[in-house]
Every structure is written in C-alpha cells, then in structure tokens.
Design a protein around this motif. Structure first.
Motif, PDB file in Angstrom:
ATOM      1  N   GLU A   1      35.992  45.280  43.559  1.00  0.00           N
ATOM      2  CA  GLU A   1      36.425  45.073  42.181  1.00  0.00           C
ATOM      3  C   GLU A   1      35.226  44.969  41.244  1.00  0.00           C
TER       4      GLU A   1
ATOM      5  N   GLU B   1      34.063  47.698  38.243  1.00  0.00           N
ATOM      6  CA  GLU B   1      33.908  47.248  36.853  1.00  0.00           C
ATOM      7  C   GLU B   1      32.515  47.582  36.328  1.00  0.00           C
TER       8      GLU B   1
ATOM      9  N   ARG C   1      31.667  49.933  33.031  1.00  0.00           N
ATOM     10  CA  ARG C   1      30.872  49.475  31.888  1.00  0.00           C
ATOM     11  C   ARG C   1      29.622  50.324  31.686  1.00  0.00           C
TER      12      ARG C   1
ATOM     13  N   SER D   1      26.408  41.989  30.873  1.00  0.00           N
ATOM     14  CA  SER D   1      27.558  41.977  29.974  1.00  0.00           C
ATOM     15  C   SER D   1      28.724  41.207  30.600  1.00  0.00           C
ATOM     16  N   MET D   2      28.867  41.293  31.923  1.00  0.00           N
ATOM     17  CA  MET D   2      29.925  40.552  32.604  1.00  0.00           C
ATOM     18  C   MET D   2      29.637  39.052  32.617  1.00  0.00           C
ATOM     19  N   LYS D   3      28.370  38.686  32.697  1.00  0.00           N
ATOM     20  CA  LYS D   3      28.006  37.270  32.596  1.00  0.00           C
ATOM     21  C   LYS D   3      28.267  36.761  31.182  1.00  0.00           C
TER      22      LYS D   3
ATOM     23  N   ASP E   1      30.377  37.777  28.817  1.00  0.00           N
ATOM     24  CA  ASP E   1      31.769  37.625  28.368  1.00  0.00           C
ATOM     25  C   ASP E   1      32.626  36.808  29.338  1.00  0.00           C
TER      26      ASP E   1
ATOM     27  N   THR F   1      33.511  37.487  32.358  1.00  0.00           N
ATOM     28  CA  THR F   1      34.296  38.264  33.319  1.00  0.00           C
ATOM     29  C   THR F   1      33.831  38.033  34.750  1.00  0.00           C
ATOM     30  N   LEU F   2      32.510  37.933  34.947  1.00  0.00           N
ATOM     31  CA  LEU F   2      31.981  37.780  36.299  1.00  0.00           C
ATOM     32  C   LEU F   2      32.395  36.437  36.894  1.00  0.00           C
TER      33      LEU F   2
ATOM     34  N   ALA G   1      34.959  34.632  36.135  1.00  0.00           N
ATOM     35  CA  ALA G   1      36.405  34.662  36.373  1.00  0.00           C
ATOM     36  C   ALA G   1      36.742  35.439  37.643  1.00  0.00           C
ATOM     37  N   MET G   2      35.975  36.463  37.926  1.00  0.00           N
ATOM     38  CA  MET G   2      36.200  37.256  39.139  1.00  0.00           C
ATOM     39  C   MET G   2      35.779  36.473  40.377  1.00  0.00           C
TER      40      MET G   2
ATOM     41  N   LYS H   1      38.377  33.869  41.719  1.00  0.00           N
ATOM     42  CA  LYS H   1      39.707  34.296  42.151  1.00  0.00           C
ATOM     43  C   LYS H   1      39.976  33.771  43.559  1.00  0.00           C
TER      44      LYS H   1
END
Length: 250
Positions: free
Chosen positions: A49, A53, A57, A218-220, A222, A224-225, A227-228, A231
């Motif tokens: 995943e 992503e 990006r 960018s994932m750090k 916002d 997103t990282l 949150a992933m 999981k």
C-alpha cells in the motif's frame, strides 16, 4: 510508405521509453505485515500500500518484483529491479554499498520468540534470518547463531527444536505468537536496532531517490504515512509513528 515506416519506428521508440519509465519495486514477499504474497498470488502488506501511494505521488509507473532476502542487495545492483522496499533497516554497513531514502518507518523493536518464557538464550542456538541486523546482533552478544534463508524457517527451527529462540522484528513475531495457540511466546526483552526502515537504491540513481524522498516527505507532512502505519492489519495503534518530528520542514 516512408511516413508509415517512420511512424512505426517512432511508436516503437515511444513504447521503449515507456518501458524504461517503469520503476520496478523489489520486495521479499515473506515478511508480514511488511510484505507478503496474498491468496491471489500478489504482493500485499504495508509496503504494498505504501509503495503504490509513493509511486502515485511521484507520478511513476511501478511494478512489483519478488526476490529472496539473501540476494536482495546484489540483485538491485545488477539491475533486476530499481528500488528495495522490503522492511530493510538503514545501517552504516548497508550504506557502504547502496543508498537509502529517508526513513519511512521509525526504528523498531526486535524481540525473541521461544517455546517457553524462561528459556536460557545461551543454552542453545538462536535463529535469525541471514543478512539481517538481528543476525549480526545475536553474534555480537556471544550467543550461538544459526541462520536461515527465510523468516518461516527461523520459526520452524524453534518449533522443531533446532533453536531455543528466534530473534526478529517484533512486528513480525507478534502475530506468530498469537497464531501459535500458546506454543510460542514472546520474551520480555526487546532491543532497538538500526536507524529506521528505508528504501534502497543504487548509488547512481540519485534522481529516482529524490523523487521517492519527496513522496515520503509529503506523506509525513499530511499525516498519511502515520495513518497507514497504525492500521490494525499492519502495525496497530501502539506502533511508533513520526508525529510532529515527521512534519519538520513541511
């Protein structure tokens, strides 16, 4: 006719260029929840995943390649794929032969899994996967090290009595203990090893590394990282995340 031939030749060149633009992601496919092969025969897990992503990006077309762990760096260097994304810890020794991205997982804990909680780790061999930082640590501690090519073999070694314990990433061992029905237990001792987990690149691929670094950042930034990572099917709510430290410079 000449125009038709020219058009055909240009189409062929365009196809070749597109093929060269495909970035091959090399993983082991045998180390859940980082990476594994699902029932459909496809690479799955956190890194699937995450990697998909990153490619989205970075505007890259990517495909997944599996490779045995013990040859994963040599086959990167020989061009069988372009990026290692396989739960690989960033270490000084590895940085002598490949380049790493910034970390995408913080330094994680390693742990021991054994058949009994009171096992003496000096009483017999301790199993670890070949070429891992865990194997190096076991040897440095003066324990008897027995190495295996795959994670599954290290677990089997404890089950059949070839080793008194296995030393590996705690995230890998926790579900193994849970699935054993009490036959295998995690020991209380945990050890922090490595400088986090990163993507591996050939030394010459600075441009590609830069694209992936920007995507990771960018994932750090916002969230997103993080949150992933947390999981439930991956590392769970108690997992270490980047938090505010990951957003520095955003």
């Amino acid at each position: 006719m000449k125009k038709l031939l020219l058009a055909t030749a240009l189409a062929g060149l365009a196809g070749a260029a597109m093929a060269q633009d495909v970035v091959r992601l090399g993983t082991e496919g045998a180390y859940p929840p980082y990476n594994f092969i699902n029932d459909a025969g496809e690479v799955a897990g956190f890194e699937r995943e995450f990697g998909d992503e990153l490619c989205k990006r970075a505007g890259l077309t990517c495909e997944w390649v599996t490779n045995a762990w013990d040859s994963i760096i040599p086959n990167l260097q020989s061009g069988n794929y372009d990026v290692i994304i396989a739960g690989m810890s960033i270490t000084d020794e590895r940085e002598e032969v490949i380049d790493f991205s910034q970390g995408y997982l913080p330094p994680t804990q390693s742990a021991y899994l054994a058949a009994a909680a009171d096992v003496d780790l000096k009483s017999g061999p301790v199993a670890a996967q070949t070429g891992t930082i865990q194997a190096g640590y076991v040897a440095e501690q003066g324990m008897t090290l027995v190495e295996y090519a795959t994670p599954e073999e290290t677990i089997a070694a404890v089950k059949n009595g070839e080793a008194v314990a296995v030393f590996a990433d705690k995230d890998y061992l926790v579900p193994m203990a849970a699935e054993s029905g009490g036959a295998l237990v995690l020991l209380a001792e945990e050890v922090a090893l490595g400088g986090g987990v990163g993507l591996g690149f050939r030394d010459s691929d600075d441009d590609l590394r830069g694209k992936f670094d920007a995507a990771i950042k960018s994932m750090k930034c916002d969230g997103t990282l993080d949150a992933m990572i947390v999981k439930e099917e991956y590392f769970g709510a108690a997992a270490l995340v980047w938090g505010d430290a990951g957003k520095e410079g955003c």
